[in-house]
Design a protein around this motif. Sequence first.
Motif, PDB file in Angstrom:
ATOM      1  N   ILE A  53       0.837  -1.203   0.000  1.00 36.67           N
ATOM      2  CA  ILE A  53       0.000   0.000   0.000  1.00 36.67           C
ATOM      3  C   ILE A  53       0.871   1.253   0.000  1.00 36.67           C
ATOM      4  O   ILE A  53       0.628   2.192  -0.758  1.00 36.67           O
ATOM      5  CB  ILE A  53      -0.969  -0.016   1.196  1.00 36.67           C
ATOM      6  N   ALA A  54       1.906   1.263   0.844  1.00 31.79           N
ATOM      7  CA  ALA A  54       2.800   2.421   0.905  1.00 31.79           C
ATOM      8  C   ALA A  54       3.497   2.633  -0.439  1.00 31.79           C
ATOM      9  O   ALA A  54       3.612   3.763  -0.916  1.00 31.79           O
ATOM     10  CB  ALA A  54       3.830   2.233   2.018  1.00 31.79           C
ATOM     11  N   SER A  55       3.930   1.552  -1.057  1.00 29.39           N
ATOM     12  CA  SER A  55       4.600   1.645  -2.352  1.00 29.39           C
ATOM     13  C   SER A  55       3.652   2.178  -3.419  1.00 29.39           C
ATOM     14  O   SER A  55       4.023   3.041  -4.227  1.00 29.39           O
ATOM     15  CB  SER A  55       5.136   0.279  -2.762  1.00 29.39           C
ATOM     16  N   ALA A  56       2.422   1.679  -3.432  1.00 28.75           N
ATOM     17  CA  ALA A  56       1.440   2.142  -4.420  1.00 28.75           C
ATOM     18  C   ALA A  56       1.123   3.614  -4.218  1.00 28.75           C
ATOM     19  O   ALA A  56       1.022   4.375  -5.190  1.00 28.75           O
ATOM     20  CB  ALA A  56       0.164   1.304  -4.318  1.00 28.75           C
ATOM     21  N   GLU A  57       0.981   4.030  -2.967  1.00 31.62           N
ATOM     22  CA  GLU A  57       0.683   5.443  -2.711  1.00 31.62           C
ATOM     23  C   GLU A  57       1.853   6.328  -3.105  1.00 31.62           C
ATOM     24  O   GLU A  57       1.655   7.422  -3.639  1.00 31.62           O
ATOM     25  CB  GLU A  57       0.300   5.645  -1.250  1.00 31.62           C
ATOM     26  N   GLU A  58       3.067   5.867  -2.847  1.00 32.20           N
ATOM     27  CA  GLU A  58       4.250   6.625  -3.250  1.00 32.20           C
ATOM     28  C   GLU A  58       4.298   6.747  -4.771  1.00 32.20           C
ATOM     29  O   GLU A  58       4.544   7.821  -5.317  1.00 32.20           O
ATOM     30  CB  GLU A  58       5.516   5.949  -2.738  1.00 32.20           C
ATOM     31  N   GLU A  59       4.039   5.648  -5.461  1.00 33.09           N
ATOM     32  CA  GLU A  59       4.041   5.658  -6.930  1.00 33.09           C
ATOM     33  C   GLU A  59       2.929   6.547  -7.458  1.00 33.09           C
ATOM     34  O   GLU A  59       3.132   7.306  -8.406  1.00 33.09           O
ATOM     35  CB  GLU A  59       3.908   4.247  -7.480  1.00 33.09           C
ATOM     36  N   ASN A  60       1.740   6.476  -6.854  1.00 30.71           N
ATOM     37  CA  ASN A  60       0.640   7.331  -7.286  1.00 30.71           C
ATOM     38  C   ASN A  60       0.990   8.800  -7.112  1.00 30.71           C
ATOM     39  O   ASN A  60       0.662   9.631  -7.955  1.00 30.71           O
ATOM     40  CB  ASN A  60      -0.644   7.008  -6.509  1.00 30.71           C
ATOM     41  N   SER A  64       1.207  11.448 -10.053  1.00 34.11           N
ATOM     42  CA  SER A  64       0.434  12.685  -9.941  1.00 34.11           C
ATOM     43  C   SER A  64       1.315  13.900 -10.162  1.00 34.11           C
ATOM     44  O   SER A  64       0.910  14.857 -10.842  1.00 34.11           O
ATOM     45  CB  SER A  64      -0.237  12.786  -8.569  1.00 34.11           C
ATOM     46  N   ASN A  65       2.512  13.886  -9.608  1.00 31.50           N
ATOM     47  CA  ASN A  65       3.438  15.006  -9.802  1.00 31.50           C
ATOM     48  C   ASN A  65       3.823  15.155 -11.265  1.00 31.50           C
ATOM     49  O   ASN A  65       3.901  16.277 -11.781  1.00 31.50           O
ATOM     50  CB  ASN A  65       4.692  14.832  -8.947  1.00 31.50           C
ATOM     51  N   ILE A  66       4.077  14.037 -11.931  1.00 32.62           N
ATOM     52  CA  ILE A  66       4.420  14.083 -13.357  1.00 32.62           C
ATOM     53  C   ILE A  66       3.259  14.663 -14.156  1.00 32.62           C
ATOM     54  O   ILE A  66       3.447  15.544 -15.006  1.00 32.62           O
ATOM     55  CB  ILE A  66       4.794  12.679 -13.881  1.00 32.62           C
TER      56      ILE A  66
END
Length: 79
Positions: A53-60, A64-66
Amino acid sequence: MDTPRAPGNYPDREVDCQMALEPAFQAVIDEAVGTGWERSEVLIALYEIGLAIASAEEENGHVSNILRKAFKSPPRLGG
């Protein structure tokens, strides 16, 4: 579930969050063990779920920033 002692960041906020979550977390562990899973399996699974979950949120957040930067930039014309 207990709420944070104060809004925003404060010392020991993470510890307070852990203490607030512990009863529900323990209930999930107990329920899983009661259905036949080994306690060690449950603990490893919960740990890995948390990491995923933490990894997915970090990737999201990264995506989002991109996207945010892409939509702020003027469109490129030509190649």
